[in-house]
Design a protein around this motif. Structure first.
Motif, PDB file in Angstrom:
ATOM      1  N   MET A   8       0.589  -1.686  -0.483  1.00  0.00           N
ATOM      2  CA  MET A   8      -0.222   0.488  -0.274  1.00  0.00           C
ATOM      3  C   MET A   8       0.583   1.206  -0.032  1.00  0.00           C
ATOM      4  SD  MET A   8      -3.296  -0.759   2.826  1.00  0.00           S
ATOM      5  CE  MET A   8      -4.147  -1.590   2.028  1.00  0.00           C
ATOM      6  N   LEU A   9       2.196   1.251   0.956  1.00  0.00           N
ATOM      7  CA  LEU A   9       2.150   2.308   0.676  1.00  0.00           C
ATOM      8  C   LEU A   9       3.720   2.552  -0.386  1.00  0.00           C
ATOM      9  CD1 LEU A   9       3.702   4.496   2.922  1.00  0.00           C
ATOM     10  CD2 LEU A   9       5.816   2.679   3.359  1.00  0.00           C
ATOM     11  N   LYS A  10       3.896   1.272  -1.111  1.00  0.00           N
ATOM     12  CA  LYS A  10       4.232   1.991  -2.557  1.00  0.00           C
ATOM     13  C   LYS A  10       3.818   3.013  -3.203  1.00  0.00           C
ATOM     14  CE  LYS A  10       7.106  -2.462  -2.966  1.00  0.00           C
ATOM     15  NZ  LYS A  10       7.072  -3.482  -3.832  1.00  0.00           N
ATOM     16  N   GLY A  11       1.975   2.360  -3.291  1.00  0.00           N
ATOM     17  CA  GLY A  11       0.741   2.615  -3.753  1.00  0.00           C
ATOM     18  C   GLY A  11       0.748   4.751  -3.850  1.00  0.00           C
ATOM     19  N   THR A  12       1.787   5.014  -2.355  1.00  0.00           N
ATOM     20  CA  THR A  12       0.940   5.627  -2.102  1.00  0.00           C
ATOM     21  C   THR A  12       2.376   6.792  -1.753  1.00  0.00           C
ATOM     22  OG1 THR A  12       0.704   5.443   0.393  1.00  0.00           O
ATOM     23  CG2 THR A  12      -0.927   5.916  -0.855  1.00  0.00           C
ATOM     24  N   GLU A  14       4.658   8.468  -3.486  1.00  0.00           N
ATOM     25  CA  GLU A  14       5.121   9.848  -4.851  1.00  0.00           C
ATOM     26  C   GLU A  14       4.486  10.528  -4.020  1.00  0.00           C
ATOM     27  OE1 GLU A  14       3.921  10.700  -8.860  1.00  0.00           O
ATOM     28  OE2 GLU A  14       5.108   9.261  -8.340  1.00  0.00           O
ATOM     29  N   GLY A  15       2.912  10.521  -2.921  1.00  0.00           N
ATOM     30  CA  GLY A  15       2.376  11.657  -2.646  1.00  0.00           C
ATOM     31  C   GLY A  15       2.335  11.889  -1.133  1.00  0.00           C
ATOM     32  N   ILE A  16       3.565  10.645  -0.382  1.00  0.00           N
ATOM     33  CA  ILE A  16       3.859  11.318   0.859  1.00  0.00           C
ATOM     34  C   ILE A  16       4.717  12.093   0.744  1.00  0.00           C
ATOM     35  CG2 ILE A  16       4.796  10.047   2.658  1.00  0.00           C
ATOM     36  CD1 ILE A  16       3.174   7.944   1.941  1.00  0.00           C
ATOM     37  N   PHE A  90      -3.077  14.443  -6.053  1.00  0.00           N
ATOM     38  CA  PHE A  90      -3.384  12.982  -4.784  1.00  0.00           C
ATOM     39  C   PHE A  90      -4.339  13.414  -3.806  1.00  0.00           C
ATOM     40  CE2 PHE A  90      -1.011  11.466  -1.342  1.00  0.00           C
ATOM     41  CZ  PHE A  90      -0.891  10.437  -1.213  1.00  0.00           C
ATOM     42  N   TRP A  91      -4.593  14.225  -2.664  1.00  0.00           N
ATOM     43  CA  TRP A  91      -5.246  14.213  -1.623  1.00  0.00           C
ATOM     44  C   TRP A  91      -7.525  14.293  -1.986  1.00  0.00           C
ATOM     45  CZ3 TRP A  91      -2.895  13.394   2.452  1.00  0.00           C
ATOM     46  CH2 TRP A  91      -1.732  13.760   2.666  1.00  0.00           C
ATOM     47  N   THR A  93      -7.781  12.372  -4.632  1.00  0.00           N
ATOM     48  CA  THR A  93      -8.167  11.197  -4.480  1.00  0.00           C
ATOM     49  C   THR A  93      -7.723  10.559  -3.630  1.00  0.00           C
ATOM     50  OG1 THR A  93      -7.440  10.933  -6.894  1.00  0.00           O
ATOM     51  CG2 THR A  93      -7.202   8.855  -6.032  1.00  0.00           C
ATOM     52  N   TRP A  94      -7.061  10.549  -2.457  1.00  0.00           N
ATOM     53  CA  TRP A  94      -7.099  10.039  -1.430  1.00  0.00           C
ATOM     54  C   TRP A  94      -7.937   9.881  -0.640  1.00  0.00           C
ATOM     55  CZ3 TRP A  94      -4.174   6.413   1.217  1.00  0.00           C
ATOM     56  CH2 TRP A  94      -4.197   6.419   2.825  1.00  0.00           C
TER      57      TRP A  94
END
Length: 116
Positions: A8-12, A14-16, A90-91, A93-94
Motif C-alpha cells: 500500500m505504501l508503494k502506491g502512495t 509519491e504523494g507522501i 493526490f489529496w 484521490t486519497w
C-alpha cells in the motif's frame, strides 16, 4: 511493517514525498530520515532516491545543488507549481478512496460462513 502495508505504501509514497516537500525543501536522506521517524522503518534509501529522480524528470520539483561539508553537493528538492497541482490531485484521490473504504468497512458486514 507487513507485506500488505508495504504494498500500500508503494502506491502512495509519491504523494507522501510531495506532501513532505510542500512543507519544506529537503534532500533525499532528510526525506528518508523523516519517513523513518514517522514509523516507515522499512523504506530503503534507494526507493526514495529513485522516486526523487522520477518526480524530477516529470517536472514536479525544482532541484538546487547545495554545497555539503561531507562530500559532493546535495540535491535539494522543493515542490513547484506543477508538483503542487499533482499533490492536490493526490489529496483529492486519497480523500475519495479513504471515504469509500471507511464506508465499506463500517457498512458492509463480512459474509457468514456456512454453519455459523
Amino acid at each position: 511493517m507487513g507485506k500488505q502495508a508495504t504494498e500500500m505504501l508503494k502506491g502512495t509514497l509519491e504523494g507522501i514525498v510531495l506532501a513532505i516537500l510542500a512543507g519544506r525543501s529537503a534532500y533525499g536522506y532528510e526525506i528518508t530520515a523523516w519517513l523513518r521517524d514517522q514509523g516507515f522503518d522499512d523504506i530503503a534509501e534507494g526507493t526514495v532516491y529513485a522516486l526523487l529522480v522520477r518526480i524530477e524528470q516529470r517536472g514536479l520539483v525544482d532541484v538546487e545543488k547545495v554545497p555539503s561539508d561531507k562530500g559532493p553537493p546535495r540535491k535539494v528538492y522543493s515542490l513547484n507549481a506543477r508538483g503542487q497541482e499533482h499533490l492536490n490531485d493526490f489529496w483529492r484521490t486519497w480523500s475519495f478512496l479513504a471515504e469509500r473504504i471507511e464506508q465499506l468497512r463500517t457498512q458492509v458486514s463480512p459474509p457468514q460462513r456456512q454453519g455459523e
